[in-house]
Design a protein around this motif. Structure first.
Motif, PDB file in Angstrom:
ATOM      1  N   PRO A  37       0.886  -1.145   0.035  1.00 58.03           N
ATOM      2  CA  PRO A  37      -0.163  -0.053  -0.133  1.00 58.03           C
ATOM      3  C   PRO A  37       1.042   1.371  -0.009  1.00 58.03           C
ATOM      4  O   PRO A  37       0.311   2.302  -0.537  1.00 58.03           O
ATOM      5  N   ARG A  38       2.055   1.314   0.542  1.00 58.61           N
ATOM      6  CA  ARG A  38       2.907   2.401   0.620  1.00 58.61           C
ATOM      7  C   ARG A  38       3.354   2.738  -0.747  1.00 58.61           C
ATOM      8  O   ARG A  38       3.408   4.057  -1.193  1.00 58.61           O
ATOM      9  N   CYS A  39       3.763   1.695  -1.536  1.00 59.14           N
ATOM     10  CA  CYS A  39       4.257   2.162  -2.877  1.00 59.14           C
ATOM     11  C   CYS A  39       2.942   2.606  -3.827  1.00 59.14           C
ATOM     12  O   CYS A  39       3.187   3.473  -4.802  1.00 59.14           O
ATOM     13  N   ILE A  40       1.736   2.193  -3.565  1.00 54.80           N
ATOM     14  CA  ILE A  40       0.527   2.399  -4.154  1.00 54.80           C
ATOM     15  C   ILE A  40       0.523   3.972  -4.189  1.00 54.80           C
ATOM     16  O   ILE A  40       0.172   5.086  -4.797  1.00 54.80           O
ATOM     17  N   GLN A  41       0.854   4.570  -2.649  1.00 54.56           N
ATOM     18  CA  GLN A  41       0.761   5.895  -2.294  1.00 54.56           C
ATOM     19  C   GLN A  41       1.514   6.599  -3.028  1.00 54.56           C
ATOM     20  O   GLN A  41       1.114   7.779  -3.367  1.00 54.56           O
ATOM     21  N   VAL A  42       2.825   6.135  -3.155  1.00 51.44           N
ATOM     22  CA  VAL A  42       3.728   6.893  -3.869  1.00 51.44           C
ATOM     23  C   VAL A  42       3.395   7.112  -5.121  1.00 51.44           C
ATOM     24  O   VAL A  42       3.628   8.427  -5.923  1.00 51.44           O
ATOM     25  N   LEU A  43       2.953   6.138  -6.038  1.00 53.14           N
ATOM     26  CA  LEU A  43       2.626   6.050  -7.228  1.00 53.14           C
ATOM     27  C   LEU A  43       1.583   6.937  -7.465  1.00 53.14           C
ATOM     28  O   LEU A  43       1.613   8.023  -8.507  1.00 53.14           O
ATOM     29  N   GLU A  44       0.799   7.115  -6.637  1.00 55.11           N
ATOM     30  CA  GLU A  44      -0.717   7.822  -6.835  1.00 55.11           C
ATOM     31  C   GLU A  44      -0.136   9.448  -6.739  1.00 55.11           C
ATOM     32  O   GLU A  44      -0.543  10.202  -7.322  1.00 55.11           O
TER      33      GLU A  44
END
Lengths: 82, 206
Positions: A37-44
């Motif tokens: 989920p952390r990398c999803i946040q970064v990407l978004e």
């Protein structure tokens, strides 16, 4: 299971968004996103922009009205003024 | 974590800068195609007849062409839209005022009939909010139309269904035969491109 034991560097997410990535690496990042989920946040955040007001994408739900003949005339006339 | 979004935008001269060059015909056409519907429909919403709305729209563009050089560049979004709103509203009010002042002693019954038919019509109230929303809608539709051609069907659908229709990533992934990770990537790629297009129009100095 993702091949990344640690999260990818932010530069890789940038490259991914810019389409500058080999298919194999992209596949690994894609797998990683499924677990992180952390990398999803970064990407978004990279895609959305942190400094800018968010785009009101819900406005796209309504289709644009058709171009009326008179409006079409305006577009044609004004376009030819330069 | 530092995510500097504007660094990730491609560098293009903004449309607002490009239209300052009278030789840049392509920029002017793009500009007109983008903003004419906004201006024309704003005028029509104020019950201006089609032909008059067309003439007034052309007057707005003439004013833009004349004054765009003097518009001070400001990275703050929203400045251009306010400026365009001010010009359009000014043209509208001038038009209404012209129409509401009948020639004294002219006996022009056509004008009189029109005034009697619309006795309650007054200059419109400020409509900044409505204008802003319609401005954004025009801009987004325009940008979406441009961006869509750069993406395959599933990529676009992944973006559309998650971000515009608000569906859950997992549900969209299943419906499109993609992994959730692929949906996130597709969504974010389209979104980034869309944002770039918007910036190309509104522009920031780079």
């Amino acid at each position: 299971m993702s091949e990344y034991t640690n999260c990818p560097d932010i530069a890789q997410w940038r490259d991914l968004l810019a389409g500058r990535m080999l298919t194999k690496t992209q596949q690994a990042l894609e797998d990683h996103l499924g677990d992180c989920p952390r990398c999803i946040q970064v990407l978004e955040a990279l895609a959305e922009g942190m400094d800018d007001p968010p785009l009101k994408l819900e406005l796209l739900r309504s289709p644009p009205p058709p171009v009326e003949p008179e409006l079409e005339r305006v577009i044609q006339n004004v376009s030819q003024t330069r | 974590m530092t995510v500097r979004s504007r660094d990730d935008l491609t560098t293009h001269p903004s449309l607002l800068l490009r239209i300052r060059d009278p030789r840049d015909h392509d920029a002017w056409v793009r500009f007109v195609t983008l903003y004419a519907p906004l201006i024309f429909r704003f005028l029509r919403r104020h019950r201006i007849q089609e032909a008059d709305a067309a003439d007034l729209s052309q007057e707005v563009f003439s004013a833009v062409a004349m004054w765009i050089d003097r518009l001070r560049y400001d990275p703050q979004r929203g400045m251009f839209r306010s400026w365009l709103f001010a010009i359009t509203r000014h043209k509208l009010l001038n038009h209404i005022n012209r129409e509401q002042i009948p020639d004294v002693g002219s006996g022009d019954t056509r004008i009189q009939r029109r005034l009697e038919a619309e006795p309650a019509r007054e200059p419109p109230l400020p409509e900044d909010r409505v204008w802003d929303e319609e401005y954004e809608m025009c801009l987004l539709h325009w940008a979406a139309e441009k961006v869509q051609v750069d993406f395959h069907g599933r990529t676009w659908q992944a973006f559309w269904q998650t971000r515009v229709e608000g569906k859950q990533t997992e549900a969209v992934a299943e419906a499109l035969g993609m992994t959730p990770g692929a949906v996130y990537i597709a969504k974010c790629r389209v979104l980034k491109k869309l944002r770039e297009e918007v910036w190309i129009v509104e522009g920031i100095p780079r």
